[in-house]
Design a protein around this motif. Sequence first.
Motif, PDB file in Angstrom:
ATOM      1  N   GLY A 107       0.804  -1.216   0.000  1.00 62.34           N
ATOM      2  CA  GLY A 107       0.000   0.000   0.000  1.00 62.34           C
ATOM      3  C   GLY A 107       0.835   1.263   0.000  1.00 62.34           C
ATOM      4  N   LEU A 108       1.888   1.296   0.809  1.00 62.62           N
ATOM      5  CA  LEU A 108       2.741   2.478   0.885  1.00 62.62           C
ATOM      6  C   LEU A 108       3.499   2.704  -0.420  1.00 62.62           C
ATOM      7  CD1 LEU A 108       4.026   1.912   4.516  1.00 62.62           C
ATOM      8  CD2 LEU A 108       2.660   3.877   3.755  1.00 62.62           C
ATOM      9  N   ALA A 109       3.972   1.624  -1.052  1.00 65.74           N
ATOM     10  CA  ALA A 109       4.678   1.757  -2.328  1.00 65.74           C
ATOM     11  C   ALA A 109       3.753   2.341  -3.392  1.00 65.74           C
ATOM     12  CB  ALA A 109       5.226   0.408  -2.780  1.00 65.74           C
ATOM     13  N   GLU A 111      13.539   1.229  -1.686  1.00 61.65           N
ATOM     14  CA  GLU A 111      13.379   2.612  -1.237  1.00 61.65           C
ATOM     15  C   GLU A 111      12.111   2.770  -0.390  1.00 61.65           C
ATOM     16  OE1 GLU A 111      14.435   6.924  -1.385  1.00 61.65           O
ATOM     17  OE2 GLU A 111      15.218   4.947  -0.829  1.00 61.65           O
ATOM     18  N   THR A 112      11.069   2.036  -0.724  1.00 64.61           N
ATOM     19  CA  THR A 112       9.863   2.070   0.114  1.00 64.61           C
ATOM     20  C   THR A 112      10.158   1.494   1.494  1.00 64.61           C
ATOM     21  OG1 THR A 112       8.432   1.847  -1.833  1.00 64.61           O
ATOM     22  CG2 THR A 112       7.461   1.321   0.312  1.00 64.61           C
ATOM     23  N   GLN A 135       6.809   7.017 -14.643  1.00 70.24           N
ATOM     24  CA  GLN A 135       8.246   6.831 -14.862  1.00 70.24           C
ATOM     25  C   GLN A 135       8.654   5.377 -14.641  1.00 70.24           C
ATOM     26  OE1 GLN A 135      12.371   8.263 -12.663  1.00 70.24           O
ATOM     27  NE2 GLN A 135      10.626   9.652 -12.661  1.00 70.24           N
ATOM     28  N   VAL A 136       8.167   4.779 -13.561  1.00 71.35           N
ATOM     29  CA  VAL A 136       8.522   3.392 -13.264  1.00 71.35           C
ATOM     30  C   VAL A 136       7.853   2.445 -14.258  1.00 71.35           C
ATOM     31  CG1 VAL A 136       8.474   1.579 -11.500  1.00 71.35           C
ATOM     32  CG2 VAL A 136       8.885   3.956 -10.839  1.00 71.35           C
ATOM     33  N   ARG A 137       6.650   2.781 -14.714  1.00 71.60           N
ATOM     34  CA  ARG A 137       5.970   1.928 -15.703  1.00 71.60           C
ATOM     35  C   ARG A 137       6.775   1.873 -17.006  1.00 71.60           C
ATOM     36  NH1 ARG A 137       2.556   2.900 -19.731  1.00 71.60           N
ATOM     37  NH2 ARG A 137       2.357   5.094 -19.167  1.00 71.60           N
ATOM     38  N   ARG A 138       7.383   2.991 -17.359  1.00 73.44           N
ATOM     39  CA  ARG A 138       8.210   3.018 -18.585  1.00 73.44           C
ATOM     40  C   ARG A 138       9.549   2.330 -18.372  1.00 73.44           C
ATOM     41  NH1 ARG A 138       6.053   8.359 -18.737  1.00 73.44           N
ATOM     42  NH2 ARG A 138       7.961   9.159 -17.769  1.00 73.44           N
ATOM     43  N   ARG A 139       9.979   2.233 -17.129  1.00 79.23           N
ATOM     44  CA  ARG A 139      11.267   1.612 -16.816  1.00 79.23           C
ATOM     45  C   ARG A 139      11.067   0.559 -15.714  1.00 79.23           C
ATOM     46  NH1 ARG A 139      15.993   5.549 -15.518  1.00 79.23           N
ATOM     47  NH2 ARG A 139      16.992   3.495 -15.504  1.00 79.23           N
ATOM     48  N   PRO A 140      10.496  -0.584 -16.060  1.00 80.72           N
ATOM     49  CA  PRO A 140      10.181  -1.596 -15.047  1.00 80.72           C
ATOM     50  C   PRO A 140      11.400  -2.119 -14.303  1.00 80.72           C
ATOM     51  CG  PRO A 140       9.877  -2.458 -17.283  1.00 80.72           C
ATOM     52  CD  PRO A 140      10.074  -0.997 -17.418  1.00 80.72           C
ATOM     53  N   GLU A 141      12.589  -1.885 -14.834  1.00 74.76           N
ATOM     54  CA  GLU A 141      13.794  -2.323 -14.107  1.00 74.76           C
ATOM     55  C   GLU A 141      13.979  -1.546 -12.807  1.00 74.76           C
ATOM     56  OE1 GLU A 141      15.254   0.932 -16.969  1.00 74.76           O
ATOM     57  OE2 GLU A 141      13.783  -0.728 -16.984  1.00 74.76           O
ATOM     58  N   LEU A 142      13.206  -0.465 -12.641  1.00 76.05           N
ATOM     59  CA  LEU A 142      13.290   0.315 -11.408  1.00 76.05           C
ATOM     60  C   LEU A 142      12.472  -0.277 -10.263  1.00 76.05           C
ATOM     61  CD1 LEU A 142      12.996   3.982 -12.781  1.00 76.05           C
ATOM     62  CD2 LEU A 142      15.046   2.878 -11.860  1.00 76.05           C
ATOM     63  N   VAL A 143      11.688  -1.307 -10.541  1.00 75.58           N
ATOM     64  CA  VAL A 143      10.786  -1.838  -9.516  1.00 75.58           C
ATOM     65  C   VAL A 143      11.547  -2.300  -8.284  1.00 75.58           C
ATOM     66  CG1 VAL A 143       9.241  -3.769  -8.974  1.00 75.58           C
ATOM     67  CG2 VAL A 143       8.874  -2.417 -11.043  1.00 75.58           C
ATOM     68  N   ARG A 151      13.883  12.354   1.007  1.00 78.43           N
ATOM     69  CA  ARG A 151      13.309  12.351  -0.342  1.00 78.43           C
ATOM     70  C   ARG A 151      13.156  10.907  -0.815  1.00 78.43           C
ATOM     71  NH1 ARG A 151      15.452  12.738  -5.778  1.00 78.43           N
ATOM     72  NH2 ARG A 151      17.558  12.766  -4.922  1.00 78.43           N
ATOM     73  N   PHE A 152      11.983  10.577  -1.336  1.00 83.33           N
ATOM     74  CA  PHE A 152      11.735   9.263  -1.920  1.00 83.33           C
ATOM     75  C   PHE A 152      12.328   9.255  -3.322  1.00 83.33           C
ATOM     76  CE2 PHE A 152       9.027   6.259  -4.325  1.00 83.33           C
ATOM     77  CZ  PHE A 152       9.255   5.120  -3.577  1.00 83.33           C
ATOM     78  N   ASP A 153      13.387   8.465  -3.518  1.00 87.81           N
ATOM     79  CA  ASP A 153      14.162   8.491  -4.756  1.00 87.81           C
ATOM     80  C   ASP A 153      14.197   7.097  -5.371  1.00 87.81           C
ATOM     81  OD1 ASP A 153      15.936   8.860  -6.808  1.00 87.81           O
ATOM     82  OD2 ASP A 153      17.639   9.439  -5.533  1.00 87.81           O
ATOM     83  N   VAL A 154      13.461   6.914  -6.470  1.00 82.56           N
ATOM     84  CA  VAL A 154      13.400   5.591  -7.103  1.00 82.56           C
ATOM     85  C   VAL A 154      14.713   5.223  -7.774  1.00 82.56           C
ATOM     86  CG1 VAL A 154      10.907   5.702  -7.428  1.00 82.56           C
ATOM     87  CG2 VAL A 154      12.427   6.507  -9.261  1.00 82.56           C
TER      88      VAL A 154
END
Length: 422
Positions: A267-269, A296-297, A282-290, A348-351
Motif C-alpha cells: 500500500g505504501l509503495a 526505497e519504500t 516513470q517506473v511503468r516506462r522503466r520496469p527495471e526500477l521496480v 526524499r523518496f528516490d526511485v
Amino acid sequence: MSGHPTQTSVPRDPQRPEPGHAPRPLPVGRTTPLDPPAEFQLLRAELPVAPLAFPDGPAGWLVTRYEDVRAALADPRLSSRRPHLNSHIRASLITPAEMAVLRPSDLLTSDPPEHTRLRRLVTGQFTARRMNQLTGRIQAIVDEHLDALAAAPQPADLMRAVALPVPSLVISELLGVPFADRDQYQRLTAELLSLDRSREQLLASKAEMKTYLVQLIGLRRADPADDLISGLLKAQQSDPSLSDEEIAALAQLILIAGHETTANVIGLAALLLLRPPRLWDQVRRRPELVDNVIEETLRFATVLQFGLLRVAREPLTIAGQSIAAGERVVLHLPAANRDSARFTDPDRFDVHRTDAGRHLSFGHGPHHCLGDQLARIELRTVLTSMLHRFPDLRLAADPDTIPTHRQRVVYGLAELPVHTAA
C-alpha cells in the motif's frame, strides 16, 4: 561505527537521568502520513542515544543513528528477551508468567542458543525449492486479485482488494493455514498489533490465536501436507524438545509478519508512486526500477514504526553513552533509515537511489528477517503486475488525508482509494 560498542565497567543508576537530559517518551506524532516524527532529526544530530521514558519501569535509551542501530542489532550483549514486545510504547498489560503460558519464546524474543535452535528449524522450511514453487502461485494469486480490482465499483480500495488478501493467501499456503480462516486470523493480527486494547481484550486475543494454531497443528499432524507447519512437525520427530507450543509461536510470528508487513509495504509503495509528482508513469516506462522502488519504500516508509526493544545483558557504551546491565534500549529503525550520514537526502523518496537496499527494515545480524526473500518476491510481482495492468491508475483521494494505522505496531494505510482507468 563498526563492531561492538565499547564496554564499560561503571554501572549507572537506571532511575537517575543523565545531567541536562530528562527521559522523554518515544516520539510518535507524525506531521505527514509518510514521514516519521520530526523529533528524530534533532535526536540524531544532538542526542543520538537519548534517555527514554517508558510507560512502565525505569527509564531506558533510544538509539537513532544508522551506524549505532546497525551495530547494536548485531551485538550479543543486547538481549531480545523481554516481558512484553511493546513495553516502550504502552504499559505492559500482561505479566511475564501469563506471557509464558500464552506464547513461549519465539524468534523475536529469544537469544542463543534457544534462538539458534529455533531459527535453524524455520530456515530449513524457507528453502529455495519452496520459494521457487511459490513464485508461479504468487503470480496467479496477484492476477486473480487484479481482476477483482478492475471489476470493483470505482473508486476501489487497493488495500482491501489487493494489498491485504494477496500476502494473506501466500502466507496461508506457505504455512498450511486455511485461507478460509483469513477473517479470523486477520482480525486477531490487527488486535494483537493494536495499542488501544484493554488487558482483557489482549488476553482474549492471545488465547484465541494460540488455541486456533494448536488445533491447526493437530489437524496437520493427522493429515500432513507440503507446508511449513507439516515440515516443523516432521522436524519434531527428530527434535522432541520442539513442543507444539513452540511450533504455534513460530507459526504465529510467521503468519503475522508474513501478511501484515508485506500488505502495508504494498500500500505504501503504491501511494508513493501515485502521489505527486506521480512516479508511477516513470517506473511503468522503466520496469527495471521496480526493485529500487521496493528497497526505497522499505527504507523511506519503514513499517515497524516504533523500533525494536533490547535489554542490556552487561554494561556497554553506544556512541559514548554508558548503558547499564538490565537497562532497556530501543533501536529505532525508521530514524536510522532516514539518517543523512548514511543516505544522501534521506527525506526524499528516490526511485533511483542505488544504496536503498542498505536499509535496516529487515533487521541485521542474528535476527535478520527470514522472510525477506519471500516478501521481495511478493512485492515485485504485485508492483510489476499493477504497473502493466493499470497504466492509468490514480488516487481517488488527497494523499495527505488517507487514513493510516498510527495506533498499530506495524504502520500502514487503513485504505487506499484508487481509480483503475482514466
